[in-house]
Design a protein around this motif. Structure first.
Motif, PDB file in Angstrom:
ATOM      1  N   TYR A 286      39.633  45.068  42.595  1.00 43.70           N
ATOM      2  CA  TYR A 286      40.278  45.955  41.629  1.00 43.70           C
ATOM      3  C   TYR A 286      40.830  45.190  40.432  1.00 43.70           C
ATOM      4  CZ  TYR A 286      42.329  50.451  40.436  1.00 43.70           C
ATOM      5  OH  TYR A 286      42.608  51.643  39.834  1.00 43.70           O
ATOM      6  N   ASN A 287      41.253  43.951  40.661  1.00 44.95           N
ATOM      7  CA  ASN A 287      41.767  43.149  39.551  1.00 44.95           C
ATOM      8  C   ASN A 287      40.700  42.907  38.489  1.00 44.95           C
ATOM      9  OD1 ASN A 287      44.405  42.901  40.235  1.00 44.95           O
ATOM     10  ND2 ASN A 287      44.230  40.883  41.172  1.00 44.95           N
ATOM     11  N   LYS A 288      39.454  42.700  38.925  1.00 37.42           N
ATOM     12  CA  LYS A 288      38.363  42.470  37.975  1.00 37.42           C
ATOM     13  C   LYS A 288      38.099  43.726  37.140  1.00 37.42           C
ATOM     14  CE  LYS A 288      35.947  38.842  40.561  1.00 37.42           C
ATOM     15  NZ  LYS A 288      34.684  38.456  41.244  1.00 37.42           N
ATOM     16  N   ILE A 289      38.169  44.885  37.794  1.00 37.49           N
ATOM     17  CA  ILE A 289      37.987  46.147  37.063  1.00 37.49           C
ATOM     18  C   ILE A 289      39.074  46.306  36.013  1.00 37.49           C
ATOM     19  CG2 ILE A 289      37.916  48.665  37.277  1.00 37.49           C
ATOM     20  CD1 ILE A 289      36.976  48.250  40.174  1.00 37.49           C
ATOM     21  N   ASN A 290      40.339  46.121  36.445  1.00 38.16           N
ATOM     22  CA  ASN A 290      41.462  46.278  35.526  1.00 38.16           C
ATOM     23  C   ASN A 290      41.428  45.244  34.406  1.00 38.16           C
ATOM     24  OD1 ASN A 290      42.724  48.522  36.665  1.00 38.16           O
ATOM     25  ND2 ASN A 290      43.819  47.288  38.168  1.00 38.16           N
ATOM     26  N   LEU A 291      40.996  44.012  34.742  1.00 40.88           N
ATOM     27  CA  LEU A 291      40.914  42.962  33.732  1.00 40.88           C
ATOM     28  C   LEU A 291      39.880  43.312  32.658  1.00 40.88           C
ATOM     29  CD1 LEU A 291      42.164  40.208  33.110  1.00 40.88           C
ATOM     30  CD2 LEU A 291      40.245  39.140  34.313  1.00 40.88           C
ATOM     31  N   SER A 292      38.779  43.922  33.071  1.00 43.80           N
ATOM     32  CA  SER A 292      37.743  44.337  32.121  1.00 43.80           C
ATOM     33  C   SER A 292      38.268  45.421  31.189  1.00 43.80           C
ATOM     34  CB  SER A 292      36.515  44.849  32.878  1.00 43.80           C
ATOM     35  OG  SER A 292      35.966  43.854  33.702  1.00 43.80           O
TER      36      SER A 292
END
Length: 331
Positions: A286-292
């Motif tokens: 989820y962190n990668k999604i939010n970071l994008s």
């Protein structure tokens, strides 16, 4: 108008599927995020869509009453507006649970208000509404949610039943709240949802989602009505329609037909997108999604508003994070 209506429906997908904190922060999450963290994001989208569909059908006939009210009160109502808006702010600060929360609420109102005055009134800044809103709500929520390193829970929720009776009541309440806020500048769907919640009393998360969906769609309809009645702009669609020439009753009827048709398209789009996102998001970091999403927000602000926009974004985000971390209502 069609774009505005469809966007109101499709917006339910990212609002529910992106920016949710981890499962240990249930107390601070929005109703849509609550369902998402339980693996029922699709069900939450359907609740919002159901509210929006009923609102599209109910707000069109109610528009006639709103139109007449605005015509009858256009001389004296604007004079009451500063007092009414002040009372709304006082009421929202006072509804906080305790003295500490009231102080937090008042502090956030003063800080965000000061930032708004500085940036919106200075010719050197240009139009800073985009970085302000993006910082207060978008960036702040995503940064706070990135405290979690958990993977997204698998989404299901396909078989949940929806109570038609309860949904209808909540939707109609949302339409009434949207009608109330349509005549008042600066009072948006978030505040309307709180007003509807206060009127009804105890509201379940599912009912709140229905009301929020109803308000989002009804707000588009009533924004057009306000434009025709008193010439005031309350939405992007209304601003675009105002640029047209020779807009009369016939054109208004065409617009209403477009709203009903677009609501159907928007509901289908939200359902299909919701399922697609739910299927693809399960098990992802989820962190990668939010970071994008965060990178996209920052880049967009820089493209439209430059380095000054990034500065405003940082300050607005700080105020937003303060609100989220103290569990203070950002509305």
């Amino acid at each position: 108008v069609a774009m505005n209506v469809v966007q109101a429906f499709v917006d339910f997908v990212p609002n529910i599927m992106i920016g949710a904190p981890d499962s240990g922060n249930f107390v601070s999450v929005l109703p849509g995020h609550y369902f998402f963290l339980k693996g029922e994001g699709v069900h939450a989208i359907r609740l919002s869509v159901a509210g929006g569909i009923i609102a599209a059908l109910a707000s069109v006939p109610l528009s006639a009453a709103l139109f007449l009210f605005l015509l009858q009160t256009e001389d004296f109502f604007p004079k009451l507006m500063p007092l009414l808006l002040s009372l709304v702010i006082v009421a929202m600060v006072m509804r906080a649970n305790n003295g500490k929360k009231k102080i937090f609420s008042l502090t956030i109102v003063l800080m965000s208000g000061a930032l708004g005055i500085i940036t919106m009134r200075s010719a050197n800044f240009g139009d800073m509404l985009f970085p302000l809103i993006t910082g207060f709500f978008g960036v702040a929520g995503i940064l706070y949610s990135m405290n979690s390193s958990e993977k997204v829970v698998e989404q299901w929720g396909e078989g949940r039943k929806i109570d038609a009776g309860k949904i209808t009541v909540s939707s109609l309440l949302g339409v009434v709240a949207a009608a109330l806020i349509s005549i008042m500048p600066s009072i948006g769907p978030n505040q309307a949802a709180i007003i509807a919640k206060e009127i009804k009393g105890k509201v379940k998360r599912s009912e709140f989602l229905v009301m929020a969906g109803s308000i989002a769609v009804a707000n588009v309809v009533f924004g057009i009505v306000v434009l025709f009645a008193v010439g005031k702009v309350r939405s992007g669609a209304a601003a675009a329609v105002r640029e047209l020439s020779a807009v009369g009753i016939e054109q208004l009827l065409v617009i209403f037909a477009i709203i009903i048709f677009s609501a159907g398209v928007g509901a289908i789009a939200a359902e299909l997108l919701g399922k697609k996102v739910a299927k693809g998001i399960g098990g992802m970091n989820y962190n990668k999604i939010n970071l994008s999403v965060l990178a996209f927000m920052v880049a967009t602000v820089f493209i439209f508003n430059g380095f000054i926009g990034l500065l405003v974004l940082c300050i607005a985000s700080s105020i937003g994070i303060f609100a989220v971390s103290t569990k203070t209502n950002r509305s």
